[in-house]
Design a protein around this motif. Structure first.
Motif, PDB file in Angstrom:
ATOM      1  N   GLY A  92       0.824  -1.217   0.000  1.00  0.00           N
ATOM      2  CA  GLY A  92       0.000   0.000   0.000  1.00  0.00           C
ATOM      3  C   GLY A  92       0.854   1.261   0.000  1.00  0.00           C
ATOM      4  N   ARG A  93       0.308   2.306  -0.612  1.00  0.00           N
ATOM      5  CA  ARG A  93       1.026   3.586  -0.703  1.00  0.00           C
ATOM      6  C   ARG A  93       1.295   4.164   0.680  1.00  0.00           C
ATOM      7  NH1 ARG A  93       2.008   7.415  -4.439  1.00  0.00           N
ATOM      8  NH2 ARG A  93       1.351   9.147  -3.123  1.00  0.00           N
ATOM      9  N   ASN A  94       2.478   4.756   0.820  1.00  0.00           N
ATOM     10  CA  ASN A  94       2.878   5.418   2.081  1.00  0.00           C
ATOM     11  C   ASN A  94       2.900   4.469   3.287  1.00  0.00           C
ATOM     12  OD1 ASN A  94       3.106   7.768   0.619  1.00  0.00           O
ATOM     13  ND2 ASN A  94       1.039   8.420   1.086  1.00  0.00           N
ATOM     14  N   LYS A  95       3.071   3.166   3.011  1.00  0.00           N
ATOM     15  CA  LYS A  95       3.227   2.226   4.137  1.00  0.00           C
ATOM     16  C   LYS A  95       4.703   1.935   4.399  1.00  0.00           C
ATOM     17  CE  LYS A  95      -1.176   1.515   4.919  1.00  0.00           C
ATOM     18  NZ  LYS A  95      -1.845   2.085   6.083  1.00  0.00           N
ATOM     19  N   CYS A  96       5.565   2.560   3.593  1.00  0.00           N
ATOM     20  CA  CYS A  96       7.002   2.505   3.865  1.00  0.00           C
ATOM     21  C   CYS A  96       7.433   3.936   4.167  1.00  0.00           C
ATOM     22  CB  CYS A  96       7.788   2.033   2.643  1.00  0.00           C
ATOM     23  SG  CYS A  96       7.380   0.362   2.109  1.00  0.00           S
ATOM     24  N   PHE A  97       8.333   4.108   5.109  1.00  0.00           N
ATOM     25  CA  PHE A  97       8.807   5.481   5.320  1.00  0.00           C
ATOM     26  C   PHE A  97      10.324   5.546   5.383  1.00  0.00           C
ATOM     27  CE2 PHE A  97       7.887   3.891   9.579  1.00  0.00           C
ATOM     28  CZ  PHE A  97       8.899   4.401  10.393  1.00  0.00           C
ATOM     29  N   ASN A  98      10.822   6.772   5.183  1.00  0.00           N
ATOM     30  CA  ASN A  98      12.251   7.035   4.931  1.00  0.00           C
ATOM     31  C   ASN A  98      12.648   6.364   3.619  1.00  0.00           C
ATOM     32  OD1 ASN A  98      12.059   8.177   7.392  1.00  0.00           O
ATOM     33  ND2 ASN A  98      13.825   7.176   8.296  1.00  0.00           N
ATOM     34  N   ASN A  99      11.784   6.562   2.614  1.00  0.00           N
ATOM     35  CA  ASN A  99      11.993   5.892   1.320  1.00  0.00           C
ATOM     36  C   ASN A  99      13.384   6.155   0.768  1.00  0.00           C
ATOM     37  OD1 ASN A  99       9.368   5.509   1.839  1.00  0.00           O
ATOM     38  ND2 ASN A  99       8.562   6.471   0.006  1.00  0.00           N
ATOM     39  N   ILE A 100      13.742   7.432   0.689  1.00  0.00           N
ATOM     40  CA  ILE A 100      15.117   7.780   0.319  1.00  0.00           C
ATOM     41  C   ILE A 100      15.710   8.454   1.537  1.00  0.00           C
ATOM     42  CG2 ILE A 100      16.528   9.361  -1.039  1.00  0.00           C
ATOM     43  CD1 ILE A 100      14.717   8.887  -3.376  1.00  0.00           C
ATOM     44  N   ASN A 101      16.829   7.940   2.031  1.00  0.00           N
ATOM     45  CA  ASN A 101      17.418   8.589   3.207  1.00  0.00           C
ATOM     46  C   ASN A 101      18.871   8.992   2.966  1.00  0.00           C
ATOM     47  OD1 ASN A 101      18.585   6.061   3.330  1.00  0.00           O
ATOM     48  ND2 ASN A 101      17.163   5.340   4.894  1.00  0.00           N
ATOM     49  N   PHE A 102      19.350   8.767   1.736  1.00  0.00           N
ATOM     50  CA  PHE A 102      20.685   9.248   1.374  1.00  0.00           C
ATOM     51  C   PHE A 102      20.448  10.507   0.554  1.00  0.00           C
ATOM     52  CE2 PHE A 102      25.066   7.576  -0.277  1.00  0.00           C
ATOM     53  CZ  PHE A 102      25.678   8.655   0.337  1.00  0.00           C
ATOM     54  N   PHE A 103      20.408  11.637   1.227  1.00  0.00           N
ATOM     55  CA  PHE A 103      19.954  12.863   0.588  1.00  0.00           C
ATOM     56  C   PHE A 103      21.011  13.449  -0.354  1.00  0.00           C
ATOM     57  CE2 PHE A 103      17.044  14.182   4.402  1.00  0.00           C
ATOM     58  CZ  PHE A 103      16.190  13.141   4.093  1.00  0.00           C
TER      59      PHE A 103
END
Length: 345
Positions: A92-103
């Motif tokens: 489901g959408r937005n059920k993962c967080f910190n999708n990209i954390n290498f900014f």
């Protein structure tokens, strides 16, 4: 959901041998009704929609197959979205967080520069697009850092001194190289930096504590109601004669440092700004990056007491807080509270 009261939260980590260590920390500090497991991208069985994860129950470690988690907390250091996107398609959408954390620091600089946080952001340029001597002439001090930087590595301090010499230093203030004004500084730097993408940032004359440089790191996290909040504010004090606070001698609670330098009114004013600016920075970053649950904002104070945002980090190092026992509970429990919140929405 089937497990309404006990959602399965997966912590995605980079290496199999770090699954137990990371899981144990998060497990220790939360008291929510949820099941936790840790897994790596290599542990995902896409066809079966299952993962091979480790869990800890009543002090016993188990590795077994789990269904896909209800929510995934990404602790892998990644620039690419592919694994997360595939997981979100399944859970489901937005059920993962910190999708990209290498900014990408250059992208974030541009984002903040266009926002109402503009006054807090030092002027920054892409290294290959500027004449370094003109920039030095204007600011007298600049920092050259990789667009994708980590733990203060490869950060150069370049200063134009009053007698026209150019000092280049790394980590410590003592110059590694000294060049005369008319020696091709751009060529020397090209040689030093190689082909990686670097940025040139206006150097801030930092306020010091007993002749030591320090920065202020604000950890901003979401919790049980899904809103950004400041979890802790600390000061990293560099070693004597060093400018790089990533190689810090000590970490202090901000409340132990600011009162040594400022009046109670000034301290309160600075703290108020740190809270407001950090939460706004997190909100801005999220509009660009996608669902985030935590990040840290690094500030310095200049000699006029003005705050400057030096950078944002998408995977805040939590080990730096080990000596500050009082904050451990909050920094490890908040991401799981946020995961629980997402599992119920």
């Amino acid at each position: 959901m089937g497990l309404e009261n006990h959602p399965l939260i997966g912590i995605l980590v980079t290496k199999r041998n770090s699954r137990k260590r990371i899981l144990e920390l998060y497990q220790r500090y939360h008291n929510l009704n949820l099941k936790l497991c840790a897994f790596t991208p290599a542990d995902i069985l896409w066809e079966e929609q299952r993962i091979i994860g480790v869990s800890l129950k009543k002090g016993i470690w188990k590795q077994r197959s789990f269904p896909f988690p209800h929510v995934v907390y990404n602790r892998c250091y990644n620039k690419k979205l592919i694994t997360i996107q595939r997981l979100e398609e399944a859970i489901g959408r937005n059920k993962c967080f910190n999708n990209i954390n290498f900014f990408n620091k250059w992208d974030l600089y541009n984002l903040l520069k266009k926002s109402n946080l503009n006054p807090y952001v030092p002027d920054t340029f892409l290294y290959h697009e500027v004449n370094i001597f003109k920039v030095l002439d204007k600011y007298k001090l600049v920092y050259i850092k990789p667009s994708y930087g980590l733990k203060g590595r490869s950060v150069y301090r370049v200063e134009l001194t009053d007698n026209g010499d150019i000092h280049i230093s790394m980590h410590s203030l003592a110059p590694r190289n000294i060049y005369r004004r008319n020696e091709g500084i751009q060529e020397k730097l090209d040689e030093l930096l190689g082909l990686k993408q670097y940025m040139v940032q206006q150097g801030i004359r930092m306020r010091q504590l007993d002749h030591q440089y320090f920065d202020i790191r604000v950890l901003v996290q979401k919790g049980i109601i899904g809103e950004w909040a400041v979890s802790t504010i600390t000061c990293r004090v560099a070693y004597k004669h060093y400018f790089n606070t990533s190689m810090c001698e000590t970490i202090y609670d901000v409340a132990d440092i600011l009162p040594q330098l400022f009046s109670p009114e000034e301290t309160n004013e600075i703290l108020q700004s740190l809270y407001e600016v950090s939460v706004t920075a997190a909100q801005e970053a999220e509009t660009y990056i996608g669902t985030l649950g935590e990040l840290s904002v690094d500030f310095v104070l200049d000699e006029q007491r003005k705050l400057w945002i030096i950078e944002l980090n998408g995977k805040p190092q939590k080990s730096i807080y080990e000596d500050l026992k009082s904050v451990n509970r909050i920094i490890y429990s908040r991401p799981l509270e946020y995961a629980y919140y997402l599992s119920q929405s």
